[in-house]
Structure formats: structure tokens, C-alpha cells
Design a protein around this motif. Sequence first.
Motif, PDB file in Angstrom:
ATOM      1  N   GLY A   1      -4.706 -10.740   7.317  1.00 35.95           N
ATOM      2  CA  GLY A   1      -3.886 -10.793   8.319  1.00 35.95           C
ATOM      3  C   GLY A   1      -3.941  -9.049   9.192  1.00 35.95           C
ATOM      4  O   GLY A   1      -4.961  -8.226   9.405  1.00 35.95           O
ATOM      5  N   GLU A   2      -2.633  -9.219   9.787  1.00 35.42           N
ATOM      6  CA  GLU A   2      -2.101  -7.717  10.181  1.00 35.42           C
ATOM      7  C   GLU A   2      -2.943  -6.559   9.959  1.00 35.42           C
ATOM      8  O   GLU A   2      -1.639  -6.571   8.361  1.00 35.42           O
ATOM      9  CB  GLU A   2      -1.639  -8.252  11.229  1.00 35.42           C
ATOM     10  N   VAL A   3      -3.425  -5.599  10.537  1.00 39.78           N
ATOM     11  CA  VAL A   3      -3.202  -4.134   9.892  1.00 39.78           C
ATOM     12  C   VAL A   3      -2.986  -3.598  10.993  1.00 39.78           C
ATOM     13  O   VAL A   3      -3.171  -3.682  12.196  1.00 39.78           O
ATOM     14  CB  VAL A   3      -4.606  -4.136   9.626  1.00 39.78           C
ATOM     15  N   CYS A   4      -1.325  -2.336  10.477  1.00 39.73           N
ATOM     16  CA  CYS A   4      -1.628  -1.332  11.313  1.00 39.73           C
ATOM     17  C   CYS A   4      -0.436   0.145  11.020  1.00 39.73           C
ATOM     18  O   CYS A   4      -1.626   0.043   9.929  1.00 39.73           O
ATOM     19  CB  CYS A   4       0.516  -1.586  11.676  1.00 39.73           C
ATOM     20  N   THR A   5      -1.223   0.609  11.956  1.00 39.21           N
ATOM     21  CA  THR A   5      -1.238   1.402  11.443  1.00 39.21           C
ATOM     22  C   THR A   5      -0.642   2.470  10.886  1.00 39.21           C
ATOM     23  O   THR A   5       1.010   2.211  10.894  1.00 39.21           O
ATOM     24  CB  THR A   5      -1.525   2.847  12.937  1.00 39.21           C
ATOM     25  N   TRP A   6       0.113   3.694   9.881  1.00 40.24           N
ATOM     26  CA  TRP A   6       0.880   3.344   8.960  1.00 40.24           C
ATOM     27  C   TRP A   6       1.414   4.427   9.492  1.00 40.24           C
ATOM     28  O   TRP A   6       1.190   5.602  10.329  1.00 40.24           O
ATOM     29  CB  TRP A   6       0.638   4.446   6.945  1.00 40.24           C
ATOM     30  N   CYS A   7       2.982   4.280   9.444  1.00 38.68           N
ATOM     31  CA  CYS A   7       3.909   4.836   9.446  1.00 38.68           C
ATOM     32  C   CYS A   7       4.436   6.167   9.019  1.00 38.68           C
ATOM     33  O   CYS A   7       5.480   5.660   8.023  1.00 38.68           O
ATOM     34  CB  CYS A   7       4.925   3.966  11.098  1.00 38.68           C
ATOM     35  N   PRO A   8       5.066   7.699   8.874  1.00 38.95           N
ATOM     36  CA  PRO A   8       5.442   8.103   7.820  1.00 38.95           C
ATOM     37  C   PRO A   8       6.895   8.278   8.139  1.00 38.95           C
ATOM     38  O   PRO A   8       7.788   8.159   7.207  1.00 38.95           O
ATOM     39  CB  PRO A   8       5.801   9.798   8.092  1.00 38.95           C
ATOM     40  N   ARG A   9       7.797   7.143   9.056  1.00 39.57           N
ATOM     41  CA  ARG A   9       8.936   6.999   9.060  1.00 39.57           C
ATOM     42  C   ARG A   9       9.247   5.588   8.493  1.00 39.57           C
ATOM     43  O   ARG A   9      10.630   5.344   9.153  1.00 39.57           O
ATOM     44  CB  ARG A   9       9.802   7.178  10.606  1.00 39.57           C
ATOM     45  N   ARG A  10       8.474   4.433   8.750  1.00 44.53           N
ATOM     46  CA  ARG A  10       9.033   3.987   8.211  1.00 44.53           C
ATOM     47  C   ARG A  10       9.357   3.312   6.070  1.00 44.53           C
ATOM     48  O   ARG A  10       7.489   3.733   6.119  1.00 44.53           O
ATOM     49  CB  ARG A  10       8.505   3.114   8.590  1.00 44.53           C
ATOM     50  N   VAL A  11      10.119   1.969   5.382  1.00 42.09           N
ATOM     51  CA  VAL A  11       9.754   1.392   4.313  1.00 42.09           C
ATOM     52  C   VAL A  11       8.756   0.689   4.913  1.00 42.09           C
ATOM     53  O   VAL A  11       9.550  -0.344   5.499  1.00 42.09           O
ATOM     54  CB  VAL A  11      10.922   1.934   3.535  1.00 42.09           C
ATOM     55  N   TYR A  12       7.933   0.130   3.783  1.00 44.74           N
ATOM     56  CA  TYR A  12       7.043  -1.416   4.381  1.00 44.74           C
ATOM     57  C   TYR A  12       7.498  -2.113   2.712  1.00 44.74           C
ATOM     58  O   TYR A  12       7.668  -1.176   1.811  1.00 44.74           O
ATOM     59  CB  TYR A  12       5.747  -0.887   4.048  1.00 44.74           C
ATOM     60  N   PRO A  13       7.645  -3.315   3.606  1.00 46.41           N
ATOM     61  CA  PRO A  13       7.921  -4.505   1.971  1.00 46.41           C
ATOM     62  C   PRO A  13       6.903  -4.733   1.587  1.00 46.41           C
ATOM     63  O   PRO A  13       5.635  -4.622   1.830  1.00 46.41           O
ATOM     64  CB  PRO A  13       8.801  -5.230   3.249  1.00 46.41           C
ATOM     65  N   ARG A  14       7.169  -5.763   0.494  1.00 44.65           N
ATOM     66  CA  ARG A  14       5.774  -6.436   0.093  1.00 44.65           C
ATOM     67  C   ARG A  14       4.683  -6.669   0.502  1.00 44.65           C
ATOM     68  O   ARG A  14       5.354  -8.090   1.344  1.00 44.65           O
ATOM     69  CB  ARG A  14       6.056  -6.693  -1.855  1.00 44.65           C
ATOM     70  N   GLY A  15       3.495  -6.859   0.657  1.00 43.31           N
ATOM     71  CA  GLY A  15       2.557  -7.084   1.367  1.00 43.31           C
ATOM     72  C   GLY A  15       1.816  -6.726   2.513  1.00 43.31           C
ATOM     73  O   GLY A  15       1.131  -7.262   3.289  1.00 43.31           O
TER      74      GLY A  15
END
Length: 512
Positions: A386-400
Motif C-alpha cells: 500500500g501507499e505510505v505517506c509521511t506522518w502529519c501531526p495535524r491529522r487524525v488517521y483512520p484504521r489501516g
Amino acid sequence: MSCTENESGPFVVFFLPAVVGCLTILLARRWANSQVSNTSSTAVSRRRKIIKDPLIKRPLPPLACKMVPHGSKKASGVNKKGSVPVPDEEINGGGKRLGRPARPQPAVPTSTSTPEVKLVDGPVQPKHIPFPYIPQDGNLLFEAMTFVFTLVATGLQFLNLYRTAWWLPHSYTNQAMNFYLIDPHLVAFIVTIIFRKLLLSITMAILKSVLVPKMMPHATIAARMFILGVVLGAMAWCAYFIILKYPMVKIFYLCYPAVIYFILFGFHASPFLELNNGDPPLHCCSHDPSQIRTEVETLRQDFNVRMKKIIFNSIVGAYYSSFIPCCFAQSYLYYDVYAASQQTAFVCAGLVSRHASQLLGAAYCDVPHRAALHLGRWGPDTAGEGEVCTWCPRRVYPRGSRVSAAARSFVAVSPAVAADPTSLVHSRFHTVFANPSLLLCGMLCLQLALIVLQLCLLFSSIQWHNFLAIVILLFINYYTLFKMVRDYLVAWKVYKAENMIQDKNGPLPVQN
């Protein structure tokens, strides 16, 4: 069962139209003076009544209609109130109905295309269940019971040291202890240490009963300073007479817990006098990741302070009530070291369980549990697909979701994740408080192990003073066991129901 307006409104409209029209104005006034008033419900009811009774031929009140262009602010304001528009074919200008309304025809699609409707936009936010009220011991009751427990433990340790064979026929004494060997200044020093928190609790209870609430902050500060001065003065007075009798090495035994106190709490005096001097923490459901992490950090620090208080107060209580009498025993005195060490260990374990049940109860653990659900958790990405993005501290990520941080790849294992993937603090916080019933179960198992061990020693003990010490210490441990069992059962049922709700409210598919 309470009835809100949303439930009572349709009931009155559809089932009691005749009663509302024939009864007195009292019922109308009662409806108008209800707690929640909705002005649009009257208009909706009137229009629904017009459409529902098309065969009744009676003049209807004229409806004041104002031509409003399509898409204007007034039209949108009417739609916001929930009013039902009446077709122009049903009512003429005089207010009379022309005939039975025809079936509504399906709407003709316009040229503008409607946007795609999504049931879920972003991560699924956790849903909390209101935690039931569990009665807890008040500060005064808890301190009184703890003082009695440590005072009895001190007496039992002196009994282990200075017991006599008073029941023998040729005994030279008729008392169970050699009281003349006990130093009264040492006893006064120990009682002052274990009585300090109860003294402040009694003082605060008296001040609350005689003073107005607006004077309590100043009175609380004054009471703390006064009691701190009294306790330190009494300890200094007792220490002066102890120095005159014992070598200087033993004086360091009395001051050794002060070193631990300054390491844990610094120069703050409130942990020395009070077990919990602040308000219980509260949870704020926020969707901002930075606020979630700030709240988690605050709750983590509060939990660490509570753990320090549990450890320090338990060690101090067992140290002065069971260890100090052995340190100041006469050199020629023979006593059972195993029994004295056993007494010290049981007192320390009993105080740890008491303070843990008071400071880490089920009601307290529910607050960091809610924060842990918003925080979420990252796991190591072992699949690598899958696609990997850089972690952003201003975002809430869903499961998976898969992110990369610190040259590593992580995957979200919670419905909503706002944690820092590289932070071990966030991972530990979620592990401990994702299901607080496991923490309460661990505390309950330790308390059960302590009671089982005491019961085994009770049935295998031969000496009467050991038997008496174990029996008396068991009483307070039974009460702590009851509190832990109650907290665990309530928390287990609540979080089991919460997990079922979280499973039902999982991510929904997208509708096109």
C-alpha cells in the motif's frame, strides 16, 4: 421514563387532535411553558393537519405567503426550521382546498449534478458510555481508617518485640508487653508522622462547616501552613530527646524517608500532608490531534504523581510503623527477625492496596481511558503493501493508514489515531488505559494473593502474637478487597458494552 418534545410532539399531533381542540386553555398554556419550545412545530402540525384531512370542508385560515426567490436566504431559513412546503395546487388564494391532493410525482433531475454522499468522512470517532457512579470513601474516612491501620500495626510490631510470657504461673509480670522498654518519645514521633494527614483532614472538615465557600481558599492555605509547622515542631521536639538517648547513626534512620520525599516531590509540602489535594481530572472530547496529545500528557503526569504518592505513603507508613521499632530496639533484646520482617511486608502491601484503590479507582481510570480511545495506537508495518505517506501531526488517521516516521513504517491499529508513531509514551499510555479493567484486574489479583498468603500463614502459625497480628491485618485487607472487586466488576461490564458499540459503529462503506 422521561418524554422529550420530539416524542410528545407527534403523539399530540396524530393521536389527540380532537382533545387538544376541545380541552381548556390550560393544556395549551402547559404546552407553551414547557422546557423546550419549538416554534416551527406549530407550523408543521398545522400543515400536516391540512394534508391529512382533505375531506373536511371548512374554511381554513389564510396562509400568509410571501414570494421569495429560489435560493434566497429567507427560503433557506424556512427550510432550516423543518417546515413542510404546501403545493400550490392544493390551496387557492381564498384558503379553500381545490381537491384531494394527487400523488407526488418523482422529481425531475436537474442539470446540476449532486455531489457524492459519504457516510463516513475520515476516521470513526470513539463513542463513550457514561460511567456509573461508584461511591468512594471520603478523604476524612479514608485517612481515619489508614491511621487506625498503621497505629494498630505499630502496636503489633511492638508486641512482636516486647512480648512477655505473662500466662505462665511463675512469670514475674502480669502484662503482655514490657512497656518500660518502649521509648515514649519514639512512639510520639511515629504517631506524629502517621497522624499528619488525618489532622489536616479533620481541620478541613471543621473549616468547611463553619466558613463560607469564598473564604475556603485562604483558610486552606493557612491551615496547611499551620499544620505543617505543628507537625515539624512536634517531630523536632521528639527528635531532640531521641538524640540524647541513641547514637547519631540511628538518627539517620528517622530522616531517611525525607531524602526519598525530596527526590520524588521536591520542595512541595502538599504531598506530605494530603493524599490528593487537587480536583479529579476531566476529559474533553476533541478532534484536534494536538489537543488530544496535550490532554494525554496531562493525564500521564497526573497518573505518575498518583503512583508516586502511593509508593511514598505506603513505604513511609510501613517504615515508621514496623521498621523503626526494630531499628531502635535494645541491643540485648532478642526477637524473631522473620516475624518482624513478615509484619513489615504485610503492612506495606496492605497500604499499597489501600492507596491504590483510593487513587486509582474505576471512576478515575475512565478518564484516561477516554483519552486513550482518542489517542489510538500505531503498530509496526510488517506487510509493506500500500501507499505510505509521511506522518502529519495535524491529522487524525483512520484504521489501516500507513505512515512513515523516523525511517520506519507504521500502520494504524485503532479506529482513530492521533498519537506520535515514534513516542513510546503514547504507546504505553494506550496499552494501559485502552481497557482499564485489565489494570483493575491486576490490582485485584495482587490483593487476592496477599489475602491467600496471610490465610496460609494464619493456619500454619503457632505463636499467639503472630496469629493475632495476621488476624487484625486481614480485616482491613478484606475491606480493600471488596472495593477492588466492586470496581472491577463495574468496569468490566461497562467496557464490554463499550467494545460492542465500537464494533457495531465501525467504518461504513461509501455510497455513490
